[in-house]
Each structure stands twice: as structure tokens, then as C-alpha cells.
Design an enzyme around this catalytic site. Structure first.
Site, PDB file in Angstrom:
ATOM      1  N   CYS A  98      23.270 -27.386  -5.476  1.00 54.92           N
ATOM      2  CA  CYS A  98      22.351 -26.362  -6.024  1.00 54.92           C
ATOM      3  C   CYS A  98      22.447 -26.653  -7.657  1.00 54.92           C
ATOM      4  O   CYS A  98      23.672 -26.824  -8.278  1.00 54.92           O
ATOM      5  CB  CYS A  98      22.574 -25.075  -5.675  1.00 54.92           C
ATOM      6  SG  CYS A  98      21.508 -23.938  -6.542  1.00 54.92           S
TER       7      CYS A  98
ATOM      8  N   ASP B 126      -2.336   0.804   5.810  1.00 58.91           N
ATOM      9  CA  ASP B 126      -2.414   0.764   7.408  1.00 58.91           C
ATOM     10  C   ASP B 126      -1.409   1.701   8.035  1.00 58.91           C
ATOM     11  O   ASP B 126      -0.341   2.071   7.152  1.00 58.91           O
ATOM     12  CB  ASP B 126      -2.115  -0.607   7.780  1.00 58.91           C
ATOM     13  CG  ASP B 126      -0.771  -1.122   7.362  1.00 58.91           C
ATOM     14  OD1 ASP B 126      -0.134  -0.759   6.313  1.00 58.91           O
ATOM     15  OD2 ASP B 126      -0.177  -1.985   7.886  1.00 58.91           O
TER      16      ASP B 126
ATOM     17  N   ASP C  45       7.522 -12.323   1.696  1.00 52.18           N
ATOM     18  CA  ASP C  45       8.369 -11.755   0.782  1.00 52.18           C
ATOM     19  C   ASP C  45       9.342 -11.079   1.593  1.00 52.18           C
ATOM     20  O   ASP C  45       9.090 -10.750   2.878  1.00 52.18           O
ATOM     21  CB  ASP C  45       7.296 -10.565   0.104  1.00 52.18           C
ATOM     22  CG  ASP C  45       7.344  -9.206   1.074  1.00 52.18           C
ATOM     23  OD1 ASP C  45       7.920  -8.221   0.623  1.00 52.18           O
ATOM     24  OD2 ASP C  45       6.505  -9.419   2.108  1.00 52.18           O
TER      25      ASP C  45
ATOM     26  N   SER D 263       0.724  -1.359  -0.007  1.00 51.45           N
ATOM     27  CA  SER D 263      -0.012   0.031   0.018  1.00 51.45           C
ATOM     28  C   SER D 263       0.894   1.335   0.063  1.00 51.45           C
ATOM     29  O   SER D 263       0.353   2.298  -0.282  1.00 51.45           O
ATOM     30  CB  SER D 263      -1.013  -0.058   1.212  1.00 51.45           C
ATOM     31  OG  SER D 263      -0.096   0.221   2.548  1.00 51.45           O
ATOM     32  N   GLY D 264       2.184   1.116   0.406  1.00 52.35           N
ATOM     33  CA  GLY D 264       3.068   2.373   0.336  1.00 52.35           C
ATOM     34  C   GLY D 264       2.982   2.848   1.907  1.00 52.35           C
ATOM     35  O   GLY D 264       4.092   3.752   2.322  1.00 52.35           O
ATOM     36  N   GLY D 265       2.219   2.225   2.689  1.00 48.68           N
ATOM     37  CA  GLY D 265       2.136   2.571   4.200  1.00 48.68           C
ATOM     38  C   GLY D 265       3.527   2.429   4.837  1.00 48.68           C
ATOM     39  O   GLY D 265       4.069   3.212   5.418  1.00 48.68           O
ATOM     40  N   PHE D 266       4.381   1.188   4.569  1.00 51.12           N
ATOM     41  CA  PHE D 266       5.612   1.150   5.173  1.00 51.12           C
ATOM     42  C   PHE D 266       6.604   1.980   4.831  1.00 51.12           C
ATOM     43  O   PHE D 266       7.447   2.565   5.555  1.00 51.12           O
ATOM     44  CB  PHE D 266       6.033  -0.583   4.725  1.00 51.12           C
ATOM     45  CG  PHE D 266       7.415  -0.707   5.427  1.00 51.12           C
ATOM     46  CD1 PHE D 266       7.439  -1.187   6.704  1.00 51.12           C
ATOM     47  CD2 PHE D 266       8.487  -0.474   4.857  1.00 51.12           C
ATOM     48  CE1 PHE D 266       8.755  -1.291   7.334  1.00 51.12           C
ATOM     49  CE2 PHE D 266       9.747  -1.004   5.258  1.00 51.12           C
ATOM     50  CZ  PHE D 266       9.972  -1.164   6.798  1.00 51.12           C
TER      51      PHE D 266
ATOM     52  N   CYS E 147      25.132 -21.934 -10.442  1.00 52.05           N
ATOM     53  CA  CYS E 147      25.698 -23.049  -9.910  1.00 52.05           C
ATOM     54  C   CYS E 147      26.281 -24.084 -10.915  1.00 52.05           C
ATOM     55  O   CYS E 147      27.333 -24.640 -10.657  1.00 52.05           O
ATOM     56  CB  CYS E 147      25.143 -23.688  -8.540  1.00 52.05           C
ATOM     57  SG  CYS E 147      25.211 -22.766  -7.112  1.00 52.05           S
TER      58      CYS E 147
ATOM     59  N   GLN F 182      -2.393  -5.752  12.302  1.00 54.51           N
ATOM     60  CA  GLN F 182      -1.301  -5.263  13.421  1.00 54.51           C
ATOM     61  C   GLN F 182      -1.601  -5.509  14.636  1.00 54.51           C
ATOM     62  O   GLN F 182      -2.287  -6.282  15.281  1.00 54.51           O
ATOM     63  CB  GLN F 182      -1.303  -3.673  12.928  1.00 54.51           C
ATOM     64  CG  GLN F 182      -1.062  -3.307  11.860  1.00 54.51           C
ATOM     65  CD  GLN F 182       0.703  -3.395  11.347  1.00 54.51           C
ATOM     66  OE1 GLN F 182       1.313  -3.646  12.184  1.00 54.51           O
ATOM     67  NE2 GLN F 182       1.070  -3.095  10.286  1.00 54.51           N
TER      68      GLN F 182
ATOM     69  N   GLY G  29       3.938  -5.508  10.867  1.00 52.80           N
ATOM     70  CA  GLY G  29       4.424  -5.114  11.995  1.00 52.80           C
ATOM     71  C   GLY G  29       5.559  -6.300  12.460  1.00 52.80           C
ATOM     72  O   GLY G  29       5.759  -6.061  13.884  1.00 52.80           O
TER      73      GLY G  29
END
Length: 379
Positions: free
Chosen positions: A306, A148, A268, A95-98, A311, A191, A218
Site C-alpha cells: 500500500c 422508506d 457505502d 432519509s433517516g429511516g434506517f 503505510c 425493498q 434491506g
């Protein structure tokens, strides 16, 4: 008809973790899943074709940053974020809130929204729940996030209570401001910090609004890992079993496994791409800092266990040389490997859940990775 639907496939008898499938307008993906972060409509150093090759099924982009550059109107004119960046699989936008709360020192929170300054130019800006929905509707992501308040850690219980109540009111406004519910799903964000009563209150408020999915925000903001795990243990039981659960900003291997055990479906983090650009790699035997001098004549792969493109084709010595010389190709190789490693890890987690042995898998992985050793180095 909601744009996003979660399908529960299997619950692990050993741990309670679950395998599911999230259906979106741009295809479905299996969970638990790790989602690479493409802040500015690109996962740093990776092409969309490479992301598809290494197994990414959904990526993130950032509402705040795309609002500033190039602007949501340009993305909309291009036909939406999928066409703009040539990615035909699902996209989630936060949302951009962080970013408002983490990048701007000068901000003023009020009921309508947040006044703050552009971290690039110093220009005065205002972001509200309605504006966050308007931007994300223009971007055209499959999954949007409610706007938020992202409180600091630690915070007093009274501050957190006021914050939770504001976030709940903003969530209602986000639903009202969302103009494309048949094409884009909107997730609410729970939250409440480390306070069990407030997490329960936030979950109750948001589930009453019947979002198609729920994020837990949070966390991974400086608290000890045992605190994060404890919060998850008393939060996820209050979220619907028939909706996707998303833990925001978490990407270390141990936390992905611990989160899955506690009922999380989606994760993420910028961690794998950020540390890759510093020459730090995730391997089946723990953290490896390839720029260290001891790898100057080491012609083995980053991880002998891997089978990723990096690799199979390039040595530690060569990659160290590139990273030490600040060559972009070196960053691309380490980024490719780290993303592949986490996506492969989540594939193994899903297989372990299907076999009712995720607890055993955790013990085996932690032992080989070195998490069980005293003073083990983590990320």
C-alpha cells in the site's frame, strides 16, 4: 433538468459489471465507487482535506442524526451542509429511516409516518416522508434518499408485502414533498427482503416514478452473503440502465466486488472506519488486527503493498502502541489506511471492467486476500 445524471461508459464483457459517471451539482465521480460515511457531518477522525487527499469523491451524512444535532435549520443558516463542513464535493444524505427503525425500540408505524423516541433524550418524535424531504432540502445534499420502511430480517412474506406497498406510497409523497429538484436529486429505495416477487414489485413501482437513481435497501442486515448476491441478481435487471444503482450499507471488500459484478454503481458503509477504531485493518493479504501482541516489535507498514500516507510513514509497532493507549492519532492512521484501501480497490475494479477482466481480477484478489481459504476470517 434533473440535478443528478448517470452516464454509462463501459460494460465488462466478462461479468456485465459497468463503469459509469454520476454528474452532480458539486462535481462528477466515477463508478463503481465506495462512499465514506460521515454520519454527523464528519467522517470520524478524518478532516475534509485528508478525505480529498486519500481520494474520496463523495461522502454521506445522516439525516436523522443531523436533525437531532445540530438541527437542519443551523446547517441551512450556515449555507448548507457543504459549507458547514467545508466539503465542496458531492454529498449524499440518507432519509433517516434506517436509524428510526434500528435505534428506537419503541416505535409505531402508521400511514402518515413513524412515531418513535429520540435515542439520546427519550423525547417523542415523528418522522414522515414530507419531514424527511424538508430536512434534506435544508441540508442541501446533492443526492437525497426517499423515506422508506426498513423491515427486519427475516420477515414473513406478508409483512414484507405490506412494507413494500407502504414504501411505494411513501416514495410518491417524497417526490411531492421534494422542493428543490433542480438542485438536489432524489433516489428511490427498492425493498422486498429476499422475496423475488416483492423485489420485482418494488422496482416496478419505483421505476414508474422516474427517480434519477435507485438504491437497493434491506440488505447487509444479517442475511448470508449468498442470499444478498442472489437478491442482487434478481433485482438489478429490473432497474434502468441509464440510472445509478446504489447498494446501501455494504463495505467489505468481497461484497464490493460481488456487488459491482451484479451491476451496482455506488456503495457505502461505516465498516472501514468502525473497525479501524478497534485496530483492525484491511490489507492486500487479508485482515490484520494491529493491536495483537505479535506486532509489538514489527516495524513494517500495515500493508507493504500500500502507498497510502499511513503505510509510507508509520510502522505496525507504532500504530499498535497508539491504539493500545487509546491515542486518537492511532485511530486516524488506521482509518486513513482502511478508507484508502477501499477507494483504491474500487479504482482497480473500474480498471478491470475497462479491460473486460473483472472476473479474473476477483479470483486474483480473493486468492491473495484469503477469501478462498476454508474458515477465512471476514468482517
Amino acid at each position: 433538468m434533473t440535478a443528478i445524471r448517470y452516464e454509462l461508459i463501459k460494460t465488462c464483457k466478462q461479468t456485465g459489471a459497468r463503469v459509469g459517471k454520476v454528474h452532480t451539482p458539486h462535481g462528477s465521480f466515477d463508478t463503481p465507487i465506495f462512499m465514506p460515511v460521515g454520519t454527523l457531518a464528519t467522517v470520524k477522525t478524518m478532516s475534509p482535506e485528508e478525505l480529498e487527499e486519500l481520494g474520496a469523491k463523495i461522502i454521506l451524512s445522516n439525516t436523522y442524526h443531523l436533525w437531532l444535532r445540530p438541527g437542519e435549520d443551523i446547517v441551512k443558516t450556515a449555507g448548507g451542509l457543504h459549507k458547514f463542513m467545508n466539503w465542496d464535493k458531492p454529498i449524499l444524505t440518507d432519509s433517516g429511516g434506517f436509524q428510526v427503525f434500528s435505534l428506537s425500540d419503541l416505535r409505531q408505524i402508521e400511514e402518515k409516518g413513524v412515531h418513535f423516541r429520540n435515542h439520546l433524550s427519550g423525547e417523542k418524535l415523528f418522522l414522515s416522508p414530507e419531514k424527511a424531504m424538508e430536512i434534506q432540502n435544508a441540508l442541501g445534499s446533492d443526492i437525497m434518499m426517499a423515506f422508506d420502511e426498513c423491515p427486519p430480517y427475516p420477515a414473513s412474506e406478508q409483512y414484507m408485502k405490506d412494507s413494500v406497498e407502504r414504501t411505494s406510497r411513501w416514495a410518491e409523497r417524497c417526490l411531492e414533498g421534494h422542493k428543490r429538484p433542480a438542485e438536489q436529486g432524489l433516489f428511490g429505495i427498492v425493498q422486498g427482503g429476499e422475496y423475488e416477487n416483492l423485489r420485482k414489485q418494488s422496482a416496478r413501482d419505483l421505476t414508474s416514478l422516474d427517480f434519477p437513481g435507485y438504491a437497493i435497501g434491506g440488505l447487509s442486515v444479517g442475511e448470508p452473503k449468498d442470499v444478498m448476491n442472489r437478491v442482487l441478481e434478481f433485482t438489478t435487471p429490473h432497474l434502468p440502465e441509464n440510472k445509478a444503482r446504489y447498494l446501501m450499507g455494504v463495505g467489505s471488500p468481497d461484497s464490493l466486488i460481488d456487488g459491482a459484478i451484479r451491476g451496482i454503481d455506488m456503495f457505502d458503509c461505516v465498516l472501514p472506519t468502525r473497525i479501524a477504531r478497534n485496530g483492525t485493518c484491511m490489507t492486500s493479504n487479508g485482515r490484520l488486527v494491529v493491536r495483537n501482541a505479535k506486532y509489538a516489535k514489527d516495524f513494517s507498514p500495515i500493508d507493504p503493498n500500500c502507498d497510502c500516507h499511513t503505510c509510507k510513514n508509520y510502522s505496525r509497532a507504532y500504530i499498535r502502541h497508539l491504539v493500545k493507549c487509546n491515542e486518537t492519532f492511532g485511530y486516524r492512521l488506521t482509518t486513513y489506511h482502511n478508507l484508502y484501501f477501499l477507494l483504491k480497490l474500487m479504482e482497480q475494479v473500474r480498471e478491470a471492467i475497462m479491460q473486460d477482466r473483472l472476473g479474473d481480477f476477483k479470483e486474483e484478489f480473493f486468492e491473495q486476500y484469503g477469501f478462498n481459504k476454508p474458515n477465512a476470517k471476514n468482517f
